[in-house]
Design an enzyme around this catalytic site. Structure first.
Site, PDB file in Angstrom:
ATOM      1  CG  HIS A   1      -1.821  -1.204   1.250  1.00 52.41           C
ATOM      2  ND1 HIS A   1      -2.171  -1.861   2.418  1.00 52.41           N
ATOM      3  CD2 HIS A   1      -2.454  -1.868   0.238  1.00 52.41           C
ATOM      4  CE1 HIS A   1      -2.986  -2.854   2.128  1.00 52.41           C
ATOM      5  NE2 HIS A   1      -3.175  -2.876   0.810  1.00 52.41           N
TER       6      HIS A   1
ATOM      7  CD  GLU B   1      -0.884  -3.265   9.402  1.00 52.98           C
ATOM      8  OE1 GLU B   1      -0.636  -2.058   9.196  1.00 52.98           O
ATOM      9  OE2 GLU B   1      -1.481  -3.996   8.582  1.00 52.98           O
TER      10      GLU B   1
ATOM     11  CD  GLU C   1      -0.471   0.657   4.463  1.00 53.32           C
ATOM     12  OE1 GLU C   1       0.298  -0.329   4.538  1.00 53.32           O
ATOM     13  OE2 GLU C   1      -1.703   0.556   4.355  1.00 53.32           O
TER      14      GLU C   1
ATOM     15  CG  HIS D   1       1.056  -3.655   5.370  1.00 53.55           C
ATOM     16  ND1 HIS D   1       0.268  -3.322   4.296  1.00 53.55           N
ATOM     17  CD2 HIS D   1       1.587  -4.870   5.090  1.00 53.55           C
ATOM     18  CE1 HIS D   1       0.298  -4.297   3.399  1.00 53.55           C
ATOM     19  NE2 HIS D   1       1.101  -5.254   3.853  1.00 53.55           N
TER      20      HIS D   1
END
Length: 375
Positions: free
Chosen positions: A166, A335, A169, A259
């Site tokens: 993504h 994350e 990010e 991410h």
């Protein structure tokens, strides 16, 4: 007063910019999709004057909950990014600033440019143990690059790390930069211990087209790459197709997919509990890795994160789940927050490019705890 986004990863739509106390903006959607959240623009104006920048229509953004308790980042030199006073109400994000210089860059998170990506890749190439391979090309004809670090051998594990599926990010690539700097330090003990037992395959940027275009989640065709892993194609998702093909050719003993999360103010991991092949060995490896990371850095925690999938209910179109099931290996999504690490708040910088860089180095050190038992 002028607002521009005509540069690498720029994204903003100017609705009105006549009154510095009532600047009205919106965010452009990713091409051919409804995703939008990433913004990056330059304000050219009179310094030492209060500005109120309103970004509207955010109730329809990809993650509206991501705007609560969020602060935008800004920079005068595009090197040091600091937080600005920011509030969110009724779908509008309001950013306040009194610029000390006539030009100020403002973004969702510290940007990581394509030029910096190229600098990182070719800096890495200068080390004898690193080789670059161009797997193929994206839809916009950019290179899909993997770095091999270490000398392959039948008794060595294959550890894969990918970042920035993504593109908005950006903390993911700051993470990889830190990890690479540590791994390629020939005086680093963690690196030496790992490279005696493993070869690393690192894709610093899985989505270079989306990165340059200023997208949040998709590639040049509007495809969310992290939902393509079961059946990618060269027509829609060549980035995943090429990396997945290389994985199938070489094998995978451990996979980390890096991410950022818009809403949760924590660093956390998402595992593979819901895949059909999940077993006690995978669980043990996950626990060992998390335990090591908890010991190494207070930036990590394991109390808050995504709900764990029920057995057999994992989404196998997601990279870390597909890899875990295909290769029966330790596979995690890592994350990091767009906001701040609420456990260690920093009022001036929040969660930042520099902290992401350091977290990458800490994560590499944690791999030492599991590398010997990956097979």
């Amino acid at each position: 007063m002028k607002i521009s986004s005509q540069f690498d990863s720029g994204n903003i739509l100017v609705k009105s910019a006549e009154n510095p106390l009532d600047i009205q903006l919106e965010i452009n959607k990713d091409k051919s999709s409804d995703f939008f959240q990433w913004f990056h623009f330059r304000l050219e104006t009179q310094q030492d004057q209060l500005h109120k920048i309103n970004i509207s229509n955010l109730e329809n953004s990809a993650y509206p909950e991501g705007w609560d308790n969020y602060q935008a980042v800004a920079s005068y030199d595009r090197q040091t990014w600091f937080r600005l006073p920011t509030s969110y109400e009724n779908g509008t994000l309001t950013i306040e600033c009194e610029p000390e210089c006539s030009h100020l860059y403002i973004a969702y998170f510290a940007p990581y440019s394509y030029e910096r990506h190229l600098d990182l890749v070719y800096w890495a190439q200068g080390h004898e143990i690193c080789e670059i391979e161009t797997l193929g090309h994206t839809l916009d004809k950019r290179d899909m690059t993997v770095l091999r670090i270490g000398e392959p051998a039948s008794d060595k594990k294959n550890i894969w790390i990918t970042a920035r599926q993504h593109p908005g990010e950006t903390m993911a690539q700051w993470f990889v930069e830190g990890l690479l700097h540590k791994l390629l330090d020939d005086e680093d003990a963690h690196a030496a211990a790992l490279l005696s037992q493993a070869v690393f395959y690192i894709v610093p940027n899985m989505n270079p087209d989306g990165s340059v275009r200023g997208h949040l989640r998709t590639n040049a065709k509007g495809v969310n790459l992290n939902r393509e892993w079961q059946s990618p194609s060269m027509e829609s998702s060549p980035e995943v197709f090429l990396v997945r093909d290389k994985m199938l050719n070489l094998g995978v003993d451990m996979f980390l997919d890096i991410h950022g999360d818009e809403a949760l103010p924590y660093n956390f991991v998402a595992g593979s509990e819901g895949i059909p092949s999940y077993d006690d060995k995978m669980k043990s490896l996950e626990e060992s890795f998390k335990s090591a990371l908890l010991t190494i850095t207070p930036e990590f925690q394991d109390e808050f994160g995504y709900p764990k999938d029920e057995p057999g209910q994992a989404n196998l179109t997601v990279g870390s789940c597909w890899v875990a099931e295909q290769f029966k290996c330790l596979s995690y999504t890592i994350e990091m927050p767009f906001k701040d690490n609420i456990n260690l708040p920093d009022a001036d910088y929040g969660w930042s490019d520099r902290r992401s860089y350091s977290f990458g180095q800490d994560t590499l050190a944690a791999i030492v705890n599991v590398v010997a038992t990956l097979r």
